[in-house]
Each structure stands twice: as structure tokens, then as C-alpha cells.
Design a protein around this motif. Structure first.
Motif, mmCIF file in Angstrom:
data_model
loop_
_atom_site.group_PDB
_atom_site.id
_atom_site.type_symbol
_atom_site.label_atom_id
_atom_site.label_comp_id
_atom_site.label_asym_id
_atom_site.label_seq_id
_atom_site.Cartn_x
_atom_site.Cartn_y
_atom_site.Cartn_z
ATOM 1 N N GLY A 121 0.775 -1.231 0.000
ATOM 2 C CA GLY A 121 0.000 0.000 0.000
ATOM 3 C C GLY A 121 0.808 1.284 0.000
ATOM 4 N N ASP A 122 1.916 1.303 0.738
ATOM 5 C CA ASP A 122 2.716 2.531 0.791
ATOM 6 C C ASP A 122 3.837 2.546 -0.235
ATOM 7 O OD1 ASP A 122 4.643 0.884 1.853
ATOM 8 O OD2 ASP A 122 4.569 1.715 3.855
ATOM 9 N N GLY A 123 3.915 1.483 -1.019
ATOM 10 C CA GLY A 123 4.889 1.444 -2.097
ATOM 11 C C GLY A 123 6.284 1.040 -1.686
ATOM 12 N N ARG A 124 6.467 0.665 -0.424
ATOM 13 C CA ARG A 124 7.820 0.363 0.056
ATOM 14 C C ARG A 124 8.246 -1.071 -0.221
ATOM 15 N NH1 ARG A 124 8.355 3.455 5.926
ATOM 16 N NH2 ARG A 124 7.749 5.515 5.188
ATOM 17 N N ARG A 125 7.290 -1.922 -0.524
ATOM 18 C CA ARG A 125 7.651 -3.310 -0.781
ATOM 19 C C ARG A 125 7.140 -3.748 -2.148
ATOM 20 N NH1 ARG A 125 6.371 -9.012 2.364
ATOM 21 N NH2 ARG A 125 6.908 -10.290 0.538
ATOM 22 N N THR A 126 8.013 -4.344 -2.907
ATOM 23 C CA THR A 126 7.633 -4.897 -4.206
ATOM 24 C C THR A 126 8.189 -6.315 -4.342
ATOM 25 O OG1 THR A 126 9.598 -3.859 -5.175
ATOM 26 C CG2 THR A 126 7.495 -2.700 -5.455
ATOM 27 N N ASP A 127 7.486 -7.118 -5.110
ATOM 28 C CA ASP A 127 7.933 -8.459 -5.446
ATOM 29 C C ASP A 127 7.752 -8.650 -6.945
ATOM 30 O OD1 ASP A 127 6.304 -9.244 -2.488
ATOM 31 O OD2 ASP A 127 8.455 -9.596 -2.742
ATOM 32 N N TYR A 128 8.651 -9.433 -7.553
ATOM 33 C CA TYR A 128 8.628 -9.618 -8.995
ATOM 34 C C TYR A 128 8.787 -11.086 -9.369
ATOM 35 C CZ TYR A 128 9.561 -4.600 -9.104
ATOM 36 O OH TYR A 128 9.488 -3.238 -8.922
ATOM 37 N N ALA A 129 8.238 -11.437 -10.520
ATOM 38 C CA ALA A 129 8.539 -12.726 -11.128
ATOM 39 C C ALA A 129 9.991 -12.709 -11.594
ATOM 40 C CB ALA A 129 7.610 -12.972 -12.307
ATOM 41 N N ASP A 130 10.622 -13.858 -11.568
ATOM 42 C CA ASP A 130 12.028 -13.951 -11.978
ATOM 43 C C ASP A 130 12.229 -13.472 -13.414
ATOM 44 O OD1 ASP A 130 12.875 -17.013 -10.143
ATOM 45 O OD2 ASP A 130 12.746 -14.915 -9.514
ATOM 46 N N LYS A 166 12.470 -9.611 -13.207
ATOM 47 C CA LYS A 166 13.288 -8.990 -12.161
ATOM 48 C C LYS A 166 14.518 -8.320 -12.777
ATOM 49 C CE LYS A 166 13.053 -11.449 -8.520
ATOM 50 N NZ LYS A 166 13.255 -12.526 -7.513
ATOM 51 N N GLY A 167 14.763 -7.092 -12.378
ATOM 52 C CA GLY A 167 15.891 -6.341 -12.914
ATOM 53 C C GLY A 167 15.563 -5.568 -14.173
ATOM 54 N N ARG A 168 14.441 -5.884 -14.807
ATOM 55 C CA ARG A 168 14.041 -5.179 -16.036
ATOM 56 C C ARG A 168 12.790 -4.321 -15.809
ATOM 57 N NH1 ARG A 168 12.311 -7.907 -20.414
ATOM 58 N NH2 ARG A 168 11.455 -9.643 -19.195
ATOM 59 N N PHE A 169 11.872 -4.810 -14.982
ATOM 60 C CA PHE A 169 10.620 -4.105 -14.716
ATOM 61 C C PHE A 169 10.664 -3.512 -13.314
ATOM 62 C CE2 PHE A 169 7.572 -6.709 -17.662
ATOM 63 C CZ PHE A 169 8.447 -6.516 -18.722
ATOM 64 N N THR A 170 10.034 -2.339 -13.173
ATOM 65 C CA THR A 170 9.907 -1.696 -11.871
ATOM 66 C C THR A 170 8.474 -1.251 -11.654
ATOM 67 O OG1 THR A 170 12.184 -0.878 -11.979
ATOM 68 C CG2 THR A 170 10.723 0.149 -10.367
ATOM 69 N N MET A 171 7.893 -1.725 -10.587
ATOM 70 C CA MET A 171 6.519 -1.358 -10.236
ATOM 71 C C MET A 171 6.551 -0.264 -9.186
ATOM 72 S SD MET A 171 3.595 -3.986 -8.923
ATOM 73 C CE MET A 171 1.872 -3.535 -8.829
ATOM 74 N N SER A 172 5.672 0.710 -9.341
ATOM 75 C CA SER A 172 5.605 1.806 -8.365
ATOM 76 C C SER A 172 4.173 2.323 -8.299
ATOM 77 C CB SER A 172 6.570 2.931 -8.751
ATOM 78 O OG SER A 172 6.214 3.470 -10.012
ATOM 79 N N ARG A 173 3.939 3.219 -7.367
ATOM 80 C CA ARG A 173 2.605 3.794 -7.222
ATOM 81 C C ARG A 173 2.705 5.215 -6.712
ATOM 82 N NH1 ARG A 173 -0.351 -0.286 -3.483
ATOM 83 N NH2 ARG A 173 -2.069 1.193 -3.633
ATOM 84 N N ASP A 174 1.704 6.009 -7.091
ATOM 85 C CA ASP A 174 1.575 7.377 -6.585
ATOM 86 C C ASP A 174 0.216 7.447 -5.911
ATOM 87 O OD1 ASP A 174 1.096 10.092 -6.181
ATOM 88 O OD2 ASP A 174 2.174 10.689 -7.981
#
Lengths: 121, 107
Positions: free
Chosen positions: A53-62, A65-73
Motif C-alpha cells: 500500500g505505501d509502495g515500500r515493498r515490491t515483489d517480482y517474477a524472476d 526482475k531487474g528489467r521491470f519496476t513497479m511503483s505507485r503514486d
């Protein structure tokens, strides 16, 4: 009513970059984990990433990973997926999705309509 | 990663039939298992969470069962609107993983 509206889909060349956006409404955006899930043409569902919810934690599929970045405003009620070093195998419809409740983290309930990314020269 | 294996990959059935779809996890996931329905050109819809909890608005002919590694989605009496593809998904650990899908077609 919960609404999720993706945008940013396009045709992009291999190695290129793209940013997807997802405008959320109808709920308290900052209270929910959010996800990106993709589906290649004629294929099954593949989870891509999630963010708390606060955008501090993200998890990615292998695979991303390293190519995509998820974020939120949270001020704009908008979710993002920055995609770099795109490959042909990233071609898919990308769905923005919300988790089931404010305490669940991996139960995908509400989905957007999807946006198509085509990676091709 | 936890692998999710669905069977069958497709089936043909008639209206009124009882349909069972199975999902097997490569390791125990307790009851951290969701079922989704997807119709062509549409986003998936969550039917059942935590293996057996029917979501609001989902008809009672849908039911889920199982724990550990083996799970089942049952449609007690198939209706015309149920022809779709069904996916299981484990919510036990990231990366979240889906089964390959089961396409339910009209016989």
C-alpha cells in the motif's frame, strides 16, 4: 464501484522501454496491495509483480526482475509498471489488479480491462 | 517456485453436467488457493478464495475443496454462462503462480 483503467500499451522494438499506468478509483487506493498480471496471446495467466500500500515493498517474477519496476503514486491513485529491455516474450496483455481486501496480499480480485504490449521489430 | 498443474487442460460437457477440475501444487500450500474464471476477451473473475470460500455474487453451483497439494473446483450443474477457461492460483508464496488453465467447452 471499483475501477482500474490501464494505459500505455504500444508496439515497441526489442530492447526498448515502456511505462504502463493504471488509474484506480472507487476505493481507498493506498490501503491495498496491487498487482500486474500478464497474458500472452492465446496463453495462460502469469503474475508479474505486486506492491504494498505505501509502495515500500515490491515483489517480482524472476522473468522480469531487474528489467521491470513497479511503483505507485497514492496522491494520484495511479499504479505504474516501468518496463525496460523488452523482449519478444514480454508480448502480452497486461492487467492491473487489486487485492481482495486491505489485509490480503496475494488474492487478486478486481482487474482492469488490460492493455496490449507488443514487442517486435 | 511453486508449480501449479491443472487437469484436464480442456473438457467438453453438456448443460446440466457435473464438472470437476483438479489443481495440484508442487509443494504444500495449505489452503492458499484461488480459482478464477475467464471468458474470451475479458479479464479473469475471482470465484473462490482460500480453497473453498465462495466469493460474493458467485453462484452456489460452484464449489472448491482441498488442502495441502490437491484441490478441486466443482460445478454441480453446468450452465451456458459457465463455458470459459478456469485457472487455479497459489497465494502461499511469491512468485504467485497460476495453473495452465482448463477450457470448458460445449459438447
Amino acid at each position: 464501484e471499483v475501477q482500474l483503467v490501464e494505459s500505455g500499451g504500444a508496439l515497441v522494438q526489442p530492447g526498448g522501454s515502456l511505462r504502463l499506468s493504471c488509474a484506480a478509483s472507487g476505493f481507498t487506493f493506498s490501503s491495498y496491495w496491487m498487482h500486474w498480471v500478464r497474458q500472452a496471446p492465446g496463453k495462460g495467466l502469469v503474475w508479474v509483480s505486486r506492491i504494498n500500500g505505501d509502495g515500500r515493498r515490491t515483489d517480482y517474477a524472476d522473468s522480469v526482475k531487474g528489467r521491470f519496476t513497479m511503483s505507485r503514486d497514492n496522491a494520484k491513485n495511479t499504479l505504474y509498471l516501468q518496463m525496460n529491455s523488452l523482449r519478444a516474450e514480454d508480448t502480452a496483455v497486461y492487467y492491473c489488479a487489486r487485492d481482495l481486501t486491505t489485509v490480503t496480499t496475494a488474492d487478486i480480485n478486481y482487474w482492469g480491462q488490460g492493455t496490449l504490449i507488443t514487442v517486435s521489430s | 517456485d511453486i508449480q501449479m498443474t491443472q487437469s484436464p487442460s480442456s473438457l467438453s460437457a453438456s448443460v446440466g453436467d457435473r464438472v470437476t477440475i483438479t489443481c495440484r501444487a508442487s509443494q504444500s500450500i495449505s489452503t492458499y488457493l484461488n480459482w478464477y474464471q475467464q471468458k474470451p476477451g475479458k479479464a479473469p473473475k475471482l470465484l473462490i478464495s482460500v480453497a473453498s470460500s465462495l466469493r460474493s455474487g458467485v453462484p452456489s453451483r460452484f464449489s472448491g475443496s482441498g488442502s495441502g497439494t490437491d484441490f478441486t473446483l466443482t460445478i454441480s450443474s453446468l450452465q451456458p454462462e459457465d463455458f470459459a477457461t478456469y485457472y487455479c492460483q497459489q497465494s502461499y508464496h511469491t512468485p504467485l503462480t497460476f495453473g495452465g488453465g482448463t477450457k470448458v467447452e460445449i459438447k
